[in-house]
Design an enzyme around this catalytic site. Structure first.
Site, short mmCIF file in Angstrom:
data_model
loop_
_atom_site.label_atom_id
_atom_site.label_comp_id
_atom_site.label_asym_id
_atom_site.label_seq_id
_atom_site.Cartn_x
_atom_site.Cartn_y
_atom_site.Cartn_z
N GLU A 1 0.89 -1.16 0.00
CA GLU A 1 0.00 0.00 0.00
C GLU A 1 0.93 1.21 0.00
O GLU A 1 1.49 1.56 1.03
CB GLU A 1 -0.90 -0.05 1.24
CG GLU A 1 -2.18 0.72 1.07
CD GLU A 1 -1.96 2.18 1.39
OE1 GLU A 1 -1.69 2.96 0.44
OE2 GLU A 1 -2.05 2.55 2.55
N CYS B 1 -1.90 8.86 2.51
CA CYS B 1 -1.82 8.37 1.14
C CYS B 1 -3.11 8.67 0.37
O CYS B 1 -3.08 8.91 -0.82
CB CYS B 1 -1.54 6.87 1.13
SG CYS B 1 -2.61 5.93 2.22
P1 NDP Z 1 9.28 5.13 4.00
O1 NDP Z 1 8.56 4.45 2.92
O2 NDP Z 1 10.75 5.28 3.89
O3 NDP Z 1 8.96 4.37 5.39
C1 NDP Z 1 7.89 3.47 5.56
C2 NDP Z 1 8.38 2.19 6.24
O4 NDP Z 1 9.26 1.49 5.37
C3 NDP Z 1 9.18 2.45 7.50
O5 NDP Z 1 8.93 1.43 8.44
C4 NDP Z 1 10.60 2.41 7.02
O6 NDP Z 1 11.52 2.13 8.04
C5 NDP Z 1 10.53 1.30 6.00
N1 NDP Z 1 11.57 1.35 4.97
C6 NDP Z 1 12.15 2.44 4.42
N2 NDP Z 1 13.04 2.09 3.48
C7 NDP Z 1 13.04 0.73 3.42
C8 NDP Z 1 13.76 -0.23 2.67
N3 NDP Z 1 14.65 0.12 1.76
N4 NDP Z 1 13.50 -1.53 2.89
C9 NDP Z 1 12.60 -1.89 3.80
N5 NDP Z 1 11.89 -1.03 4.55
C10 NDP Z 1 12.09 0.26 4.37
O7 NDP Z 1 8.60 6.53 4.24
P2 NDP Z 1 9.24 7.95 4.68
O8 NDP Z 1 9.05 8.08 6.13
O9 NDP Z 1 10.63 8.17 4.22
O10 NDP Z 1 8.28 8.92 3.88
C11 NDP Z 1 8.64 9.29 2.56
C12 NDP Z 1 7.44 9.33 1.65
O11 NDP Z 1 6.80 8.04 1.62
C13 NDP Z 1 6.34 10.27 2.05
O12 NDP Z 1 6.64 11.57 1.71
C14 NDP Z 1 5.19 9.68 1.28
O13 NDP Z 1 5.27 10.09 -0.06
C15 NDP Z 1 5.42 8.19 1.37
N6 NDP Z 1 4.66 7.58 2.47
C16 NDP Z 1 3.49 6.97 2.19
C17 NDP Z 1 2.71 6.47 3.20
C18 NDP Z 1 1.41 5.83 2.92
O14 NDP Z 1 0.52 5.86 3.77
N7 NDP Z 1 1.24 5.18 1.78
C19 NDP Z 1 3.10 6.58 4.60
C20 NDP Z 1 4.39 7.19 4.79
C21 NDP Z 1 5.12 7.67 3.76
P3 NDP Z 1 12.45 3.31 8.66
O15 NDP Z 1 11.53 4.33 9.23
O16 NDP Z 1 13.27 2.63 9.68
O17 NDP Z 1 13.25 3.87 7.51
#
Ligand code: NDP
Length: 450
Positions: free
Chosen positions: A227, A261
């Site tokens: 998602e 989102c």
């Molecule tokens: P991320 O996608 O980086 O983080 C979401 C989750 O994924 C966190 O638990 C994070 O862990 C983990 N994660 C990040 N990179 C990896 C990887 N390479 N492999 C496995 N897991 C990973 O979101 P951000 O906080 O950086 O937000 C950036 C952008 O993402 C936002 O501006 C938005 O566009 C989108 N986003 C979308 C969401 C939604 O509801 N669909 C929610 C949040 C963000 P960790 O925190 O330890 O890096």
């Protein structure tokens, strides 16, 4: 160390020691052991447990909400609503899972044939910070009711909430290790997905995180549900009731300080009503109260992290450089970005092409219905679209034209436990919630008697 920082004050509120490899291994081992007994529990037993979880959430909602507001700046009233919604999803699956997973008889040439929906084991959930409780519970409630076990890797900036979620299950009396939080950063995820005791993974977050997780899961032939982001359009046709539409579009974009989102991120308005609509819209946005997330009348808080606010500011400035015009807002201080409305946004601008994850919206106008549909579909994302019109047969006619996972008519896009939720294109795949959600992580076992 993993840090939780209050984005309103900048103060570090807690530090968490990352789990070592042996600690991670122990958690997975405990989860796998628990699966062997949990999968044998009856739906009635699981229902009672999930109802106790809902009670616990309602009982201590202020306590849990407070930490959400502290860690990621969500206005407290919205944080309390988030906890209440988690109780709802637990009650929904407690009451409906048994029917949703009932044996499905199929007539064939055999004497008996049917499909059974069986749990698969330990599922890893990689979750984001924007709805620290809701994103987790909408995975956990169906997973547990289906007989699976949950392991959580939460976003690093909301680790206190992640621990609180584990506490909810403990306080509600769920058997130990049915649901565990791993205090880890994202570099540990690849090895965990590759562990044979982990059967599947679900991720909510950005495209790069989704691609990394799905890539690893794919290489191991493990199921994943993604998602990811969205760039939902709010399309206002010329016959729309403007006052009602404005009243819906403002929260569609600005609730949760725009960090959702499913938020409406592209306002697409018929040119004949664009000026009148924009004036009404801007007036409502100006009235939104920004401030301390702990004030009950605050609607807009800081963004969850300063880097996220800087990124949004950059997207606004890049769009302005290409000719867009800021009507209100545009200024940033640390993690706080003023509610911003930008007009004259065109297809080549960041505010149209990229996901804007915060309190800013771009306005684009259209002349014909075909043009409106083309603008909506001209996005790498496909989570959902809201259309505003008083002509329901017109709405029905154009629904098939949209490439998104959802179309809402005269309403903002919202997730509801009773309705499937998920996207197309780079918004991800698979569905959460409803009967579709609970059937994502089950073995659909075919049984045939000659
Ligand atoms: P991320 O996608 O980086 O983080 C979401 C989750 O994924 C966190 O638990 C994070 O862990 C983990 N994660 C990040 N990179 C990896 C990887 N390479 N492999 C496995 N897991 C990973 O979101 P951000 O906080 O950086 O937000 C950036 C952008 O993402 C936002 O501006 C938005 O566009 C989108 N986003 C979308 C969401 C939604 O509801 N669909 C929610 C949040 C963000 P960790 O925190 O330890 O890096």
């Amino acid at each position: 160390m993993i840090q939780s920082q209050n984005p309103y004050t900048g103060e570090v509120i807690e530090e968490f020691k990352e789990y070592t490899k042996p600690q991670i291994n122990e958690a997975i081992e405990n989860a796998d052991k628990r699966f062997k007994s949990w999968k044998k529990t009856s739906f009635k037993e699981r229902e009672n447990h999930l109802k106790n979880v809902a009670k616990e959430l309602n009982k201590n909602k202020e306590e849990y909400a407070r930490d959400i507001s502290l860690e990621m700046g969500k206005p407290i009233i919205q944080a309390v609503s988030e906890i209440e919604k988690c109780a709802w999803v637990c009650e929904y699956y407690a009451e409906n899972a048994e029917a949703q997973l009932a044996v499905k008889k199929i007539d064939t040439d055999g004497s008996r044939s049917y499909v059974r929906y069986e749990p698969i084991g330990v599922v890893l959930a990689v979750m984001p910070w924007n709805y620290p409780f809701w994103q987790v519970f909408r995975f956990a409630a169906p997973a547990l009711m289906a007989g699976n076990i949950g392991i959580l890797k939460h976003a690093s900036n909301v680790m206190r909430s992640a621990n609180n979620i584990q506490k909810v299950f403990q306080r509600a009396g769920l058997p130990e290790h049915c649901f565990q939080n791993l205090v880890i950063g994202s570099s540990k995820i690849e090895a965990i997905i590759k562990d044979p005791r982990i059967k599947a993974v679900t991720l909510t977050g950005s495209k790069p995180a989704g691609a990394a997780v799905a890539g690893t899961a794919g290489s191991e032939i493990k199921k994943s549900v993604l998602e990811l982001g969205g760039s939902n359009a709010l399309v206002v046709f010329k016959d729309a009731n403007l006052d009602e539409t404005v009243a819906t579009c403002v929260p569609a974009r600005f609730q949760n300080t725009g960090q959702s989102c499913i938020a409406g991120k592209r306002l697409i308005i018929h040119e004949s009503i664009a000026e009148e609509f924009t004036n009404k819209f801007v007036k409502e946005v100006i009235a939104l109260k920004s401030g301390d997330p702990f004030n009950e009348d605050t609607f807009i808080g800081p963004m969850a992290r300063k880097d996220l606010a800087e990124e949004l500011e950059k997207q606004i400035n890049e769009s302005v450089k290409k000719g867009a015009k800021i009507l209100i807002g545009g200024n940033r201080k640390d993690a706080y970005l003023e509610p911003t409305v930008v007009t004259g946004v065109t297809k080549d601008m960041s505010m149209f092409r990229e996901e804007t994850f915060g309190p800013a919206i771009g306005i684009t106008t259209f002349k014909t219905t075909e043009e409106a549909i083309e603008l909506v579909n001209d996005s790498e994302f496909g989570l959902g679209v809201s259309i505003f019109t008083q002509d329901m047969s017109f709405a029905e006619d154009i629904i098939p034209e949209f490439e998104d996972g959802a179309v809402f008519v005269n309403e903002l896009l919202k997730s509801d436990p009773r309705l499937p939720f998920g996207g197309t294109k780079t918004s991800g795949y698979g569905r959460e919630l409803s009967v579709d959600g609970i059937r994502e992580f089950v073995n659909k076992k075919t049984v045939y008697f000659k």
